[in-house]
Scaffold this motif. Structure first.
Motif: not given
Length: 251
Positions: A68, A72, A230, A244
Motif C-alpha cells: 500500500v 501510494r 489508493t 474506499i
C-alpha cells in the motif's frame, strides 16, 4: 505460498527462540549446544504448529502494508500523468471530490464484470470524476478495440466515445473491418472517418503514453484502478469501492 511459509517459518523460529536468545549468545555456543538449541526450537514448533500460521498472518499483514505504501508513493510521483494527462476521456462528475481512474482492456473478463458496478458507483455517488486509460494488453483484438474507441472520440467527441466504450465492453463480435464499420454505423458516427482514424499517429502516442505510465506504476493487469492516492489492483466489488471512497472522504 511456499516462499511465504518458508519466510514465516523463519519468523516463527525467531519468535520461538527470542526468549532463549535474550540470555544466550548463539555465537558463543559449541556446535553441540547450537544443535541442541535448534532441536528445542523445532520441538517447540512441532508442539505448537499454530505459531507458524500466526507468523504467516503477521508476514502477510506487513507485506500488504508495504505494498500500500509503495503504491501510494508511485501515485504521488506520477499524479499529473494519472489525473491530468490532457488526453484521457473524463466522465462522471468533472468537479467531483474524488477521482477514479481505470486502466482497462475491453476484452478483459474482469473489466467487463466491473463495468456495470463502476457505472453504478459513479451514478449513485454523484461526486466522482471518472477517467478511462486505454490499456490493451490481451492481444491484437484488444489493441483494435482501443484504437476504435479513440478514433470514435476523435471523429465524434466525448459522448460518442462513451457510447463506443459501453458497446465495446460487452462486444463479442468480429474485429475485422466490415464488423467495425457496422459497429460505427450503429453508433451513428462516420464509419469511413473512424476506420481511417484508427491508424492516426496521435492514437499511437496515447496508447504508448498509457503503456509507459502503467509500467511506471508497476501495472501488469486489468482492471487496475486508482482512487485518489489508493491503487486497487484487480476487480473490486461495488460495496468495497464505495467504502474506499467513503474512507477517503473522512481522511
Amino acid at each position: 505460498m511456499i516462499r511465504t511459509l518458508v519466510t514465516a517459518s523463519a519468523l516463527a523460529l525467531t519468535v520461538a527462540g527470542s526468549a532463549a536468545t535474550a540470555e544466550t549468545d548463539l555465537t558463543s555456543m559449541t556446535d553441540a549446544e547450537r544443535a541442541a538449541f535448534r532441536d528445542e526450537v523445532r520441538a517447540y514448533l512441532l508442539d505448537n504448529p499454530e505459531i507458524i500460521m500466526e507468523a504467516v498472518n503477521v508476514l502477510e499483514q506487513r507485506q500488504a502494508a508495504e505494498a500500500v505504501n509503495t503504491d501510494r508513493s508511485l501515485v504521488e510521483t506520477h499524479q499529473t500523468a494519472i489525473f491530468e494527462d490532457g488526453f484521457s476521456w473524463v466522465g462522471g462528475n468533472p468537479d467531483g471530490d474524488i477521482t477514479l481512474v481505470e486502466f482497462l482492456d475491453y476484452r478483459c473478463g474482469y473489466c467487463r464484470k466491473a463495468s456495470a458496478e463502476v457505472e453504478q458507483l459513479i451514478e449513485s455517488d454523484g461526486n466522482i470524476r471518472f477517467i478511462v486509460k486505454e490499456f490493451p494488453i490481451l492481444g491484437e483484438e484488444s489493441v483494435i478495440s482501443s484504437r476504435f474507441a479513440l478514433a470514435v472520440r476523435a471523429v465524434a467527441g466525448d459522448d460518442a466515445y462513451k457510447e463506443a466504450h459501453d458497446a465495446l465492453i460487452t462486444y463479442k463480435g468480429s474485429y475485422a473491418e466490415p464488423a467495425l464499420r457496422r459497429l460505427a454505423e450503429g453508433l451513428g458516427v462516420d464509419a469511413d472517418a473512424v476506420i481511417a482514424g484508427m491508424s492516426d499517429p496521435a492514437i499511437n502516442e496515447i496508447l504508448q503514453a498509457n503503456r509507459e505510465l502503467a509500467n511506471s506504476l508497476q501495472i501488469s493487469g486489468t482492471p487496475t484502478f486508482v482512487m485518489d492516492d489508493t491503487m486497487l489492483r484487480g476487480y473490486v466489488p461495488l460495496a468495497q469501492m464505495q467504502a474506499i471512497a467513503d474512507d477517503i472522504r473522512t481522511q
